[in-house]
Design an enzyme around this catalytic site. Structure first.
Site, PDB file in Angstrom:
ATOM      1  N   CYS A   1      24.105 -14.117  20.566  1.00  0.00           N
ATOM      2  CA  CYS A   1      25.529 -14.116  20.255  1.00  0.00           C
ATOM      3  C   CYS A   1      26.089 -12.710  20.064  1.00  0.00           C
ATOM      4  O   CYS A   1      27.311 -12.548  19.973  1.00  0.00           O
ATOM      5  CB  CYS A   1      25.798 -14.950  19.001  1.00  0.00           C
ATOM      6  SG  CYS A   1      24.978 -14.334  17.510  1.00  0.00           S
TER       7      CYS A   1
ATOM      8  N   ARG B   1      24.312  -9.665  21.653  1.00  0.00           N
ATOM      9  CA  ARG B   1      23.599  -8.676  22.467  1.00  0.00           C
ATOM     10  C   ARG B   1      23.182  -9.275  23.807  1.00  0.00           C
ATOM     11  O   ARG B   1      22.979 -10.490  23.929  1.00  0.00           O
ATOM     12  CB  ARG B   1      22.356  -8.162  21.745  1.00  0.00           C
ATOM     13  CG  ARG B   1      21.188  -9.137  21.740  1.00  0.00           C
ATOM     14  CD  ARG B   1      19.988  -8.606  20.976  1.00  0.00           C
ATOM     15  NE  ARG B   1      20.329  -8.429  19.583  1.00  0.00           N
ATOM     16  CZ  ARG B   1      20.435  -7.237  18.983  1.00  0.00           C
ATOM     17  NH1 ARG B   1      20.189  -6.140  19.663  1.00  0.00           N
ATOM     18  NH2 ARG B   1      20.753  -7.146  17.714  1.00  0.00           N
TER      19      ARG B   1
END
Length: 408
Positions: free
Chosen positions: A51, A53
């Site tokens: 969420c 990277r």
């Protein structure tokens, strides 16, 4: 072979860049295949997308050229997804890409798995996200290099150890729980408030649990999958609603939280405009999606407060203070594990050659001895073979242990 990584994360890139390189779980196998076709045949690579990277990990004989190709691929993703995201600007992704090699690459992965490099430090959800990204390799035609697989498996083991022994896992924090805390800091007590949750996957479930703990008893749940929304609503004592009815639901709730995993906006400005016409109070919307679920233009509407992943950083300083001691302990465990992993990898060729050399000598001497004995039955031959193997193993045990200790 060298370990390398390139990536884009919340630490060095704005949300508009992160969402352009985000890859859904379903897309990962095909993206890994596409990336592998661009690398050297000897290279082995995988992609990690969570969420906050998107990172590429690889083992390679030529770190320089592989990193260059990995950076190019991330830029390609950014260009390809430009028109599909909420902010179709012309910014190049490459200035936001970082690269690490060797120990630094391994150490970084171990920190990610442990939750030390997360948007919310200690995030217990990230290990599962990394695991699912790694499992995508099973859907790829080219087998993963054993060293790459081993790095991830040791990373998972290290993450479990660090979270348990340091205490960093006791807080059970996550991006959704932080999001609910953000809403509490902006709105106040959530008890008695009503909420619409759009998204019923793992993040949606954790969000629903966080809302319930915060005192939300009137909750509606919508999802692209009706079965998922109904299942989660049943488990949480909530009401399942149709995704197309979101504008109507918006007019009746105090809070909207989205976490769908969709590649495009699922809530448009027009949806919210329709929903707020009959409202007399402010509407608070928290968008946990990457790419974003809510059109950023929604923030321009009067009476609407829109929060995104970027806003969670407001709570990070206070949270880091509360887990500082546990984080320090976890950092030590992770650093030691990464160093030990690299040492073991570097020693493998030496130890393998040592073992193979000893085995050749053992087999040769055994054969020479047996040739001098006129008759040896099979049972005696097998017993002598087992005995000499055991002797070599015991003789090598102490030197191998000493080599490993001196290496570290």
């Amino acid at each position: 072979m060298n370990f390398v990584l390139t990536g884009v994360s919340h630490k060095n890139a704005p949300l508009r860049i992160l969402e352009r390189v985000a890859i859904s779980e379903d897309e990962l196998p095909s993206r890994i295949e596409e990336l592998s076709s661009r690398l050297n045949r000897e290279d082995s690579a995988t992609i990690l997308s969570t969420c906050n990277r998107t990172e590429i990990y690889a083992v390679t004989n030529n770190a320089g050229s592989t990193i260059e190709e990995m950076v190019t691929y991330l830029s390609l993703l950014g260009s390809r997804n430009r028109s599909a995201t909420s902010s179709p600007d012309n910014s190049d992704v490459s200035p936001f890409v970082y690269a690490k090699t060797g120990y630094n690459a391994v150490h970084h992965l171990f920190r990610v798995v442990t939750g030390l490099d997360s948007l919310v430090q200690g995030d217990h959800q990230v290990a599962g996200q990394v695991s699912r990204s790694f499992q995508a390799l099973s859907g790829v035609s080219k087998p993963a290099d054993p060293a790459l697989s081993r790095m991830f498996h040791v990373g998972f083991r290290t993450g479990r150890q660090a979270r348990k022994e340091s205490g960093i896992g006791w807080s059970q924090v996550s991006v959704p729980s932080f999001g609910v805390k953000l809403l509490e800091s902006e709105i106040g007590d959530l008890a008695g408030k009503s909420a619409l949750l759009v998204g019923a996957g793992e993040t949606g479930r954790i969000t629903a649990m966080s809302l319930t703990r915060a005192g939300i008893t009137n909750m509606r749940i919508a999802s692209r999958s009706r079965a998922r929304s109904e299942g989660l609503a049943h488990d949480m004592g909530a009401v399942s609603v149709e995704l197309e009815n979101v504008p109507q639901e918006i007019s009746e709730v105090d809070i909207v939280i989205t976490c769908t995993g969709a590649s495009q906006n699922v809530i448009l400005k027009s949806d919210v405009e329709d929903g707020i016409r009959a409202r007399s109070t402010n509407l608070h919307i928290l968008d946990l999606g990457l790419p974003r679920d809510v059109d950023p233009a929604v923030a321009e509407l009067p009476g609407v407060r829109l929060y995104t992943l970027s806003d969670l950083e407001k709570l990070q300083t206070e949270h880091q203070k509360s887990i500082a001691t546990a984080s320090e302990k976890a950092e030590v465990i992770v650093a030691d594990a990464a160093a030990e992993f690299i040492d073991d990898i570097e020693l493998q060729p030496l130890l393998r050659n040592l073992g193979e050399s000893a085995e050749r000598i053992r087999a040769s001497e055994l054969q020479r001895t047996l040739s001098k004995i006129e008759s040896v039955d099979d049972a005696t031959r097998d017993a002598l073979d087992a005995m000499t193997r055991s002797m070599v193993k015991r003789i090598l045990a102490d030197p191998i242990a000493m080599i490993k200790r001196r290496k570290r």
